[in-house]
Design a protein around this motif. Structure first.
Motif, PDB file in Angstrom:
ATOM      1  N   ASN B  41       0.972  -1.096   0.089  1.00 32.79           N
ATOM      2  CA  ASN B  41       0.098  -0.087  -0.019  1.00 32.79           C
ATOM      3  C   ASN B  41       1.067   1.148   0.095  1.00 32.79           C
ATOM      4  N   ARG B  43       1.713   5.036  -0.085  1.00 29.61           N
ATOM      5  CA  ARG B  43       1.455   6.378   0.508  1.00 29.61           C
ATOM      6  C   ARG B  43       1.528   7.547  -1.049  1.00 29.61           C
ATOM      7  N   ARG B  50      -3.804   5.508   0.871  1.00 27.20           N
ATOM      8  CA  ARG B  50      -2.854   4.780  -0.074  1.00 27.20           C
ATOM      9  C   ARG B  50      -3.573   4.042  -1.420  1.00 27.20           C
ATOM     10  N   ARG B  51      -2.306   3.855  -2.038  1.00 28.51           N
ATOM     11  CA  ARG B  51      -2.649   3.150  -3.348  1.00 28.51           C
ATOM     12  C   ARG B  51      -2.185   1.664  -3.349  1.00 28.51           C
ATOM     13  N   PRO B  52      -3.000   0.587  -3.579  1.00 30.27           N
ATOM     14  CA  PRO B  52      -2.491  -0.599  -3.504  1.00 30.27           C
ATOM     15  C   PRO B  52      -1.812  -1.037  -4.644  1.00 30.27           C
ATOM     16  N   MET B 216      -9.817  -0.034  -2.037  1.00 24.51           N
ATOM     17  CA  MET B 216      -9.536  -0.326  -0.699  1.00 24.51           C
ATOM     18  C   MET B 216      -9.367   0.700   0.341  1.00 24.51           C
ATOM     19  N   GLY B 219      -6.122  -1.677   3.760  1.00 21.35           N
ATOM     20  CA  GLY B 219      -5.220  -2.392   3.076  1.00 21.35           C
ATOM     21  C   GLY B 219      -4.803  -3.896   4.111  1.00 21.35           C
ATOM     22  N   CYS B 243      -8.145  -7.299   0.481  1.00 21.14           N
ATOM     23  CA  CYS B 243      -6.549  -7.027   1.234  1.00 21.14           C
ATOM     24  C   CYS B 243      -6.108  -8.053   2.034  1.00 21.14           C
TER      25      CYS B 243
END
Lengths: 304, 257
Positions: B41, B43, B50-52, B216, B219, B243
């Motif tokens: 995840n 930042r 956050r972006r997975p 998500m 995560g 997740c």
């Protein structure tokens, strides 16, 4: 001495930072980053008398400085929690707060009896979940309904300190706070999420499958500060402040507005360590300002 | 402690096409327990969430992790502007990856930006891997030479016929399974593709693992937003979470809607 130690409704907390319900599960996941015992308390994922599957996905949408969620109280049911999660939580040296919800008066009475007979340290009564049809929020939006549910739960749950979580989606949150105080609440926590909606302009559909959801995160913080201050000035019972707290400065601001303790939720998604940074920063602030205990700051804002 | 937050310097950035980027980042802690198919995840400056991003590859001895991602919105656009020398704040390793057994004959099916996690997963299989990749067009093709360098039999489909098979990657799958049997299928890509792959696998009685995607939050399985409808052993339906319970699921467990 511990500058951050507080006593809330007769319960000792090592610090006033509590994980907000719905963002921290039952603590197990974040215990894989750091010992959750570093927090003062955990308000567990909202529970109902029976298992609840929740809403279809997508359940989350990002907003400027925040999010919308529509989880819909997915939870394994209170008995599963008492059997599988509570014994583990009780070994973690953290105040355990059971967040309870329902869709009928009977549900609330039944779950109140269950938690009353359990080992939880406190109960947070959720009368304000915006994501469940015909329930939750419906009980939290009029003073009479809020007082009625509080009275029912108070009667069935006499052994636990009772914190009532208030919805901001109302005309006057202090009227609701006064009503639940009169009905036997030991403290109030606020704010729950604000109802919101986002639309995908390509598909012309709401991003959330539930169409609307609860907004949280830094964007709601000023609203939370204002409401905490209004409620602090309206009731005699302690106020627990939450809504968009992401830094120790936010936490101190919320305490000055009138919060005896604070909850951290959405900030956890940006940084799982956010509550630890908040605890550290609050402690340093107290030390630098020669304040013996955080309680001295509660409601310390001098209004113009 | 299963999860790590690590600040990872970007040591190599490559542009694979107009919207797809490859970052190799330095990692000391997170890489140690990483498995193919897991994710991190990431930042994003100025964003609450956050972006997975799935792990495309990693090397424990050399201490690096590789992410390949596509610009999908504001968050990934901000990530794409990061450069070598910048530091990526990651939570990893997250989720359950692919169960790897390189002695088996495996078919990997990837669609679009679902392709990258299959690179790390298929590498140990060498010639035991058949890799079927689907893209919109020739310009969208990524990583195919790297799959080939690992020894895999690589076949490509494009929606517009500008390269390889003109049509869907699922047609390549049927063709491949008609030629010779396989022990297992691993798939990652858009849900309609995964649904077809799962149906093909079930019809032929082949074990099939799919890597799913959903919006998500945390995560790690605490906030319960990335719900995926699944079947319990008794046949009843429930929501599990991409997740924590995934992103890799047995395709028979998933309720395809």
């Amino acid at each position: 001495m511990n500058r951050l130690a507080i006593n809330l409704n007769g319960v000792d907390f090592k610090n006033p930072v509590i994980a907000a319900s719905g963002t921290y599960g039952f603590g197990r996941e974040y215990n894989e980053f750091y010992p959750i015992s570093r927090l003062g308390g955990i308000s567990c994922k909202g529970m109902t008398i029976r298992e609840k599957l929740g809403n279809p996905p997508p359940r989350i949408a990002e907003t400027p400085d925040g999010i919308l969620n529509s989880v819909g109280l997915q939870n394994p049911g209170v008995e599963h929690f008492i059997e599988h999660d509570l014994p583990w939580l009780k070994q973690q040296d953290i105040v355990v707060i059971a967040n309870i919800a329902g869709s009928t008066e009977e549900d609330y009475a039944a779950i109140a009896e269950k938690v009353n007979a359990s080992d939880v340290d406190m109960v947070e009564l959720n009368i304000s979940c915006p994501n469940v049809k015909a329930g939750g929020a419906a009980f939290g939006t009029s003073p009479d309904c809020a007082a009625n549910i509080t009275r029912i739960v108070r009667e069935k749950c006499p052994n636990k300190p009772l914190m009532v979580k208030l919805s901001p989606n109302v005309t006057s949150i202090s009227e609701i706070a006064k009503a639940v105080e009169a009905a036997g609440a030991d403290s109030v926590s606020l704010i729950n999420t604000l109802l919101g909606m986002r639309i995908d302009i390509r598909t012309r559909r709401p991003i959330l499958k539930n169409n609307k959801g609860g907004m949280s995160g830094p964007a709601v913080f000023p609203i939370a500060v204002r409401m905490v201050n209004e409620v602090y000035n309206a009731v005699k019972i302690p106020v627990i402040g939450l809504g968009g707290i992401a830094t120790w400065q936010d936490a101190i601001e919320m305490v000055l507005a009138g919060a005896s303790a604070i909850q951290v939720g959405t900030a956890m998604f940006t940084d799982p360590y956010a509550p630890l940074h908040i605890i550290e920063g609050m402690d340093e602030y107290l030390e630098e300002n020669n304040i013996d205990n955080i309680a001295e700051l509660v409601g310390g804002v001098k209004l113009w | 402690m299963k999860y790590t937050q690590e600040l990872c310097p970007i040591i190599q950035k490559d542009t694979l096409n107009r919207t797809t980027f490859s970052f190799v980042v330095k990692s000391e802690k997170a890489v140690q327990t990483m498995q193919p198919g897991q994710f991190a995840n990431l930042r994003v400056a100025g964003k609450t969430l956050r972006r997975p991003i799935s792990v495309c590859g990693f090397n424990r001895e050399e201490g690096w992790i590789r992410f390949v991602f596509e610009i999908r919105g504001e968050g990934t656009a901000i990530l794409a502007r990061m450069n070598e020398g910048d530091t990526l704040d990651i939570l990893a390793p997250l989720g359950n990856g692919f169960a790897i057994d390189p002695t088996e004959k495996a078919v990997f099916v990837g669609g679009g930006i679902g392709v990258p996690p299959l690179l790390g997963a298929s590498a140990p299989y060498g010639e035991n891997a058949t890799v079927l990749l689907g893209f919109r067009n020739m310009r969208a093709i990524i990583l195919s030479d790297e799959f080939e360098a690992n020894g895999a039999d690589v076949r490509i489909a494009t929606d517009d016929g500008s390269y390889g098979h003109h049509g869907f990657v699922t047609q390549l799958l049927a063709q491949r399974l008609d030629e010779a049997p396989c022990d297992v299928i691993y798939a990652c890509g858009p849900t309609p593709m995964l649904k077809l792959v799962a149906a093909e696998a079930e019809q032929r009685g082949i074990r099939c693992m799919v890597s799913l995607e959903e919006r998500m939050g945390c995560g790690v399985g605490a906030c319960l937003v990335c719900a995926c409808k699944t079947k319990r052993e008794d046949g009843s339906e429930t929501y599990r979470h991409v997740c924590k319970n995934g992103p890799v699921f047995d395709s028979r467990e998933v309720v395809w809607e």
